[in-house]
Design an enzyme around this catalytic site. Structure first.
Site, PDB file in Angstrom:
ATOM      1  CE1 TYR A  19      66.015  42.413  53.523  1.00 42.51           C
ATOM      2  CE2 TYR A  19      67.607  41.081  54.720  1.00 42.51           C
ATOM      3  CZ  TYR A  19      66.927  42.270  54.554  1.00 42.51           C
ATOM      4  OH  TYR A  19      67.157  43.314  55.409  1.00 42.51           O
TER       5      TYR A  19
ATOM      6  NE  ARG B 186      65.837  47.989  56.255  1.00 40.62           N
ATOM      7  CZ  ARG B 186      64.697  47.321  56.120  1.00 40.62           C
ATOM      8  NH1 ARG B 186      64.718  46.042  55.756  1.00 40.62           N
ATOM      9  NH2 ARG B 186      63.541  47.904  56.339  1.00 40.62           N
TER      10      ARG B 186
ATOM     11  CG  ASP C  86      54.231  34.051  52.802  1.00 39.50           C
ATOM     12  OD1 ASP C  86      54.329  33.002  52.145  1.00 39.50           O
ATOM     13  OD2 ASP C  86      54.936  35.047  52.589  1.00 39.50           O
TER      14      ASP C  86
ATOM     15  CD  GLU D  87      55.696  37.013  56.810  1.00 45.39           C
ATOM     16  OE1 GLU D  87      56.742  37.619  57.069  1.00 45.39           O
ATOM     17  OE2 GLU D  87      55.169  37.019  55.673  1.00 45.39           O
TER      18      GLU D  87
END
Length: 400
Positions: A239, A137, A228, A194
């Protein structure tokens, strides 16, 4: 030259008598029989075969093919079993009885140590959340306005939690770069890792009864490493507005060993200073230190790429457990919840390739092998180990 005794561990071995993690294994002689074991150095003690004088009360939980009955037995039993195992491995008088029950680690097959009930993944590192926010973002605030008020998380897919060593197949899915006119379908081009820390729930809770911060030790049995795996291109397209879905659900790798929570007593540390007071149910200023001084190492194809510090996490495991149940949601034996990516402030402390490459890549290639290891300081200078998490990337299957 005589072979070294399994009781004489090398100096600094992170799997000594202060660690004693639990797992599930099978032998070449009986591959279909799963047994509970405790790791001691490079050996596995067969708990199901402990002779009568060494068996703790409630020994029936040690005869199960999974850790779940032991998890459900509760803290008094966890304490009793851990004390009995430590005595069996450290008292020289027990060595004649214990020695035949020790299997070389290289000679056994390790399995997923518990049946996963639910899986929740959090987003607890301020450094990670800030870095990812800037990448995903760039025109908005890096942290959403709720981030420092509550531990953000999502429910993952328990059925795709796999044990260390299980290959990870590159997922297919929809992808759409900002410059693309329309989405395309195919193998993820931005497969990532991750580096996380997981917490395994033992004692369940009652529906509609939140778990308070001070009850953390009553419910959480142990700690493990978690990778992950994330398909960043699939994740970025899907998402908004509901969060991670197919970009995460294809695989989550966990260690074959669950290190008891009590092993980390000497590694407890205060979390970073908070910017403002928290709501009462999350306020841990009067609680025991909620952080854990875990030192994680991330290797790709044998090369160390990062050393994320778990002590830097903004939200603690106790706060995550409390927030997860504050709406009345109940815990189940075998619930797994993970910290979210562990990242520190340094360039060499970032827990995923998205951060390490500032979103530009390269990301994981087919054939790459990722390994996470970690340790924490223990009593008297000992190291407390977490079982490694390893996974090799396999090519995506043919698209449907």
């Amino acid at each position: 030259m005589s072979e070294q005794s399994p009781f004489d561990l090398p100096e600094g071995d992170p799997f000594g008598p202060h660690t004693l993690p639990y797992g599930v294994f099978s032998t070449a002689a009986e591959p279909a029989v799963r047994r509970l074991g405790v790791r001691h150095g490079r050996y596995v003690l067969d708990l199901s075969a402990l002779p009568e004088p060494l068996r703790p009360a409630h020994a029936e939980v040690l005869a199960a093919p999974t850790l779940n009955p032991l998890l459900a037995a509760g803290r008094p039993v966890w304490t009793e079993v851990r004390a009995a195992v430590r005595a069996a491995l450290t008292d020289p008088a027990h060595r004649p009885a214990v020695t035949p029950l020790l299997h070389p680690l290289d000679d056994v097959t390790l399995h997923l140590p518990f049946d996963v009930a639910d899986y929740v993944d959090f987003y607890a590192s301020e450094h990670h959340a800030t870095n990812v926010g800037k990448i995903f973002r760039p025109n908005d605030a890096a942290l959403p306005p709720n981030w420092k008020h509550l531990p953000i998380g999502y429910h993952g897919r328990a059925g795709t939690v796999v044990v260390s060593g299980t290959p990870v197949v590159r997922p297919n899915g929809q992808r759409k770069a900002p410059t693309d006119a329309a989405p395309t379908f195919g193998p993820s081009r931005r497969l990532d890792i991750e580096a996380e820390v997981g917490f395994v729930v033992g004692t369940p809770s009652t529906l509609h009864e939140p778990v308070a911060l001070e009850s953390f030790r009553d419910h959480v049995f142990g700690v493990c490493l978690v990778n992950d795996w994330s398909a960043r291109d699939i994740q970025a397209w899907e998402y908004v507005p509901l969060g991670p879905f197919l970009g995460k659900s294809f695989a989550t790798s966990v260690s074959a060993w669950i290190t008891p929570l009590d092993a980390f007593d000497d590694a407890r540390t205060a979390p970073p200073a908070r910017d403002f007071p928290l709501l009462p149910y999350l306020d841990d200023t009067a609680a025991e230190p909620g952080g854990i001084d875990l030192r994680i190492e991330v290797q790709i194809n044998g090369e160390t790429v990062s050393r994320p510090p778990f002590a830097s996490m903004y939200w603690t495991a106790a706060q995550q457990l409390t927030h997860m149940t504050v709406n009345g949601a109940s815990l189940r034996t075998g619930d797994l919840y993970a910290s979210g990516t562990v990242s520190g402030p340094g360039r060499d402390q970032l827990g995923c390739l998205l951060e390490l490459t500032e979103g530009k890549g390269p990301f994981l290639q087919d054939g790459d092998e990722v390994t996470l290891t970690a340790w924490a300081p223990g009593p008297g200078g000992a190291r407390i180990g977490l079982g490694e998490v390893t996974g090799r990337v396999l090519p995506a299957p043919a698209a449907p």
